[in-house]
Design a protein around this motif. Sequence first.
Motif, PDB file in Angstrom:
ATOM      1  N   LEU A   1       0.829  -1.200   0.000  1.00  0.00           N
ATOM      2  CA  LEU A   1       0.000   0.000   0.000  1.00  0.00           C
ATOM      3  C   LEU A   1       0.871   1.261   0.000  1.00  0.00           C
ATOM      4  N   GLN A   2       0.563   2.185  -0.933  1.00  0.00           N
ATOM      5  CA  GLN A   2       1.308   3.431  -1.063  1.00  0.00           C
ATOM      6  C   GLN A   2       0.484   4.655  -0.688  1.00  0.00           C
ATOM      7  N   TYR A   3      -0.846   4.594  -0.949  1.00  0.00           N
ATOM      8  CA  TYR A   3      -1.680   5.780  -0.753  1.00  0.00           C
ATOM      9  C   TYR A   3      -3.148   5.370  -0.722  1.00  0.00           C
ATOM     10  N   VAL A   4      -3.924   6.058   0.111  1.00  0.00           N
ATOM     11  CA  VAL A   4      -5.378   5.904   0.129  1.00  0.00           C
ATOM     12  C   VAL A   4      -5.982   7.284  -0.059  1.00  0.00           C
ATOM     13  N   GLY A   5      -6.842   7.417  -1.065  1.00  0.00           N
ATOM     14  CA  GLY A   5      -7.478   8.709  -1.323  1.00  0.00           C
ATOM     15  C   GLY A   5      -8.866   8.523  -1.883  1.00  0.00           C
ATOM     16  N   PHE A   6      -9.563   9.639  -2.061  1.00  0.00           N
ATOM     17  CA  PHE A   6     -10.882   9.571  -2.675  1.00  0.00           C
ATOM     18  C   PHE A   6     -11.068  10.743  -3.613  1.00  0.00           C
ATOM     19  N   SER A   7     -12.051  10.597  -4.512  1.00  0.00           N
ATOM     20  CA  SER A   7     -12.255  11.610  -5.541  1.00  0.00           C
ATOM     21  C   SER A   7     -13.708  11.618  -6.001  1.00  0.00           C
ATOM     22  N   ARG A   8     -14.127  12.778  -6.502  1.00  0.00           N
ATOM     23  CA  ARG A   8     -15.454  12.882  -7.110  1.00  0.00           C
ATOM     24  C   ARG A   8     -15.472  12.231  -8.486  1.00  0.00           C
ATOM     25  N   ASN A   9     -14.289  12.006  -9.060  1.00  0.00           N
ATOM     26  CA  ASN A   9     -14.159  11.266 -10.316  1.00  0.00           C
ATOM     27  C   ASN A   9     -12.916  10.394 -10.145  1.00  0.00           C
ATOM     28  N   VAL A  10     -13.135   9.119  -9.866  1.00  0.00           N
ATOM     29  CA  VAL A  10     -12.031   8.210  -9.541  1.00  0.00           C
ATOM     30  C   VAL A  10     -10.970   8.214 -10.647  1.00  0.00           C
ATOM     31  N   ASN A  11     -11.378   8.197 -11.914  1.00  0.00           N
ATOM     32  CA  ASN A  11     -10.384   8.167 -12.992  1.00  0.00           C
ATOM     33  C   ASN A  11      -9.511   9.422 -12.999  1.00  0.00           C
ATOM     34  N   VAL A  12     -10.095  10.568 -12.726  1.00  0.00           N
ATOM     35  CA  VAL A  12      -9.302  11.804 -12.667  1.00  0.00           C
ATOM     36  C   VAL A  12      -8.283  11.699 -11.532  1.00  0.00           C
ATOM     37  N   GLY A  13      -8.718  11.220 -10.378  1.00  0.00           N
ATOM     38  CA  GLY A  13      -7.803  11.045  -9.247  1.00  0.00           C
ATOM     39  C   GLY A  13      -6.685  10.072  -9.569  1.00  0.00           C
ATOM     40  N   LEU A  14      -7.044   8.945 -10.188  1.00  0.00           N
ATOM     41  CA  LEU A  14      -6.030   7.940 -10.528  1.00  0.00           C
ATOM     42  C   LEU A  14      -5.031   8.486 -11.549  1.00  0.00           C
ATOM     43  N   LEU A  15      -5.500   9.265 -12.512  1.00  0.00           N
ATOM     44  CA  LEU A  15      -4.589   9.859 -13.495  1.00  0.00           C
ATOM     45  C   LEU A  15      -3.632  10.842 -12.820  1.00  0.00           C
ATOM     46  N   GLN A  16      -4.149  11.668 -11.916  1.00  0.00           N
ATOM     47  CA  GLN A  16      -3.288  12.620 -11.207  1.00  0.00           C
ATOM     48  C   GLN A  16      -2.190  11.886 -10.439  1.00  0.00           C
ATOM     49  N   HIS A  17      -2.546  10.809  -9.763  1.00  0.00           N
ATOM     50  CA  HIS A  17      -1.543  10.065  -8.991  1.00  0.00           C
ATOM     51  C   HIS A  17      -0.538   9.381  -9.912  1.00  0.00           C
ATOM     52  N   LEU A  18      -1.002   8.871 -11.047  1.00  0.00           N
ATOM     53  CA  LEU A  18      -0.100   8.235 -12.003  1.00  0.00           C
ATOM     54  C   LEU A  18       0.927   9.245 -12.516  1.00  0.00           C
ATOM     55  N   VAL A  19       0.490  10.461 -12.782  1.00  0.00           N
ATOM     56  CA  VAL A  19       1.392  11.506 -13.270  1.00  0.00           C
ATOM     57  C   VAL A  19       2.368  11.931 -12.167  1.00  0.00           C
ATOM     58  N   ARG A  20       1.892  12.032 -10.946  1.00  0.00           N
ATOM     59  CA  ARG A  20       2.727  12.520  -9.835  1.00  0.00           C
ATOM     60  C   ARG A  20       3.668  11.457  -9.280  1.00  0.00           C
ATOM     61  N   CYS A  21       3.229  10.209  -9.242  1.00  0.00           N
ATOM     62  CA  CYS A  21       4.008   9.121  -8.629  1.00  0.00           C
ATOM     63  C   CYS A  21       3.935   7.858  -9.482  1.00  0.00           C
ATOM     64  N   PRO A  22       4.396   7.902 -10.733  1.00  0.00           N
ATOM     65  CA  PRO A  22       4.192   6.767 -11.643  1.00  0.00           C
ATOM     66  C   PRO A  22       4.819   5.459 -11.178  1.00  0.00           C
ATOM     67  N   GLU A  23       5.958   5.519 -10.513  1.00  0.00           N
ATOM     68  CA  GLU A  23       6.633   4.290 -10.096  1.00  0.00           C
ATOM     69  C   GLU A  23       5.868   3.530  -9.014  1.00  0.00           C
ATOM     70  N   GLN A  24       4.992   4.228  -8.270  1.00  0.00           N
ATOM     71  CA  GLN A  24       4.257   3.582  -7.179  1.00  0.00           C
ATOM     72  C   GLN A  24       2.852   3.123  -7.580  1.00  0.00           C
ATOM     73  N   CYS A  25       2.420   3.403  -8.798  1.00  0.00           N
ATOM     74  CA  CYS A  25       1.045   3.110  -9.213  1.00  0.00           C
ATOM     75  C   CYS A  25       0.991   1.874 -10.109  1.00  0.00           C
ATOM     76  N   HIS A  26       0.888   0.699  -9.474  1.00  0.00           N
ATOM     77  CA  HIS A  26       0.818  -0.543 -10.247  1.00  0.00           C
ATOM     78  C   HIS A  26      -0.487  -1.299 -10.033  1.00  0.00           C
ATOM     79  N   TRP A  27      -1.043  -1.187  -8.850  1.00  0.00           N
ATOM     80  CA  TRP A  27      -2.278  -1.910  -8.503  1.00  0.00           C
ATOM     81  C   TRP A  27      -3.204  -0.956  -7.767  1.00  0.00           C
TER      82      TRP A  27
END
Length: 176
Positions: A42-68
């Motif tokens: 586990l690297q991060y727990v968050g929530f969003s009004r649009n899950v895909n937008v949140g996931l894209l932001q995290h992928l851009v900010r921390c790409p090496e940690q976003c695998h699952w």
Amino acid sequence: MAESIPTLASLDMQPYLVDGALPSDLDGKVGIYAIFDQAQTLQYVGFSRNVNVGLLQHLVRCPEQCHWVKVYTVERPSRTLLDDIRQGWLAENGAVPAGNSDAQLAWEKPIDAKTFMTEAERQEIADADPTDVNKLLKQVARRVEVEVKAKVEARGAQMPIKFNPKLKEQGILALK
């Protein structure tokens, strides 16, 4: 009727990217998610009004940690409910991941390209006429943008990534 809080263990682990894209069934959905690295730590727990937008932001900010990712969507958004779920998942994990403590700014805030400036860029900005500073910061932001996009592409992402051009003049890379 109060919504029950799912345990993190009860949710399916899903790949972060499928065929180079985020899961399309999450677009526009309100929800909470847990992001895991390649080793499924586990690297991060968050929530969003649009899950895909949140996931894209995290992928851009921390790409090496976003695998699952594990995701729970809610029909009736409530910040209290989402906060309760996040606290429950963090407690269930037994430790607060770096993304929710020491590295929280990296996960939650736009990329500040100024933190990636070379010594030469710092000196050029320090010596510049004040009217040229924004232009120089934009150059730094563009250089960092190329690096960020390369890291995201190296993770297998094939979706377009666009940053707000106005914020580049401040050295900030925020998704548009």
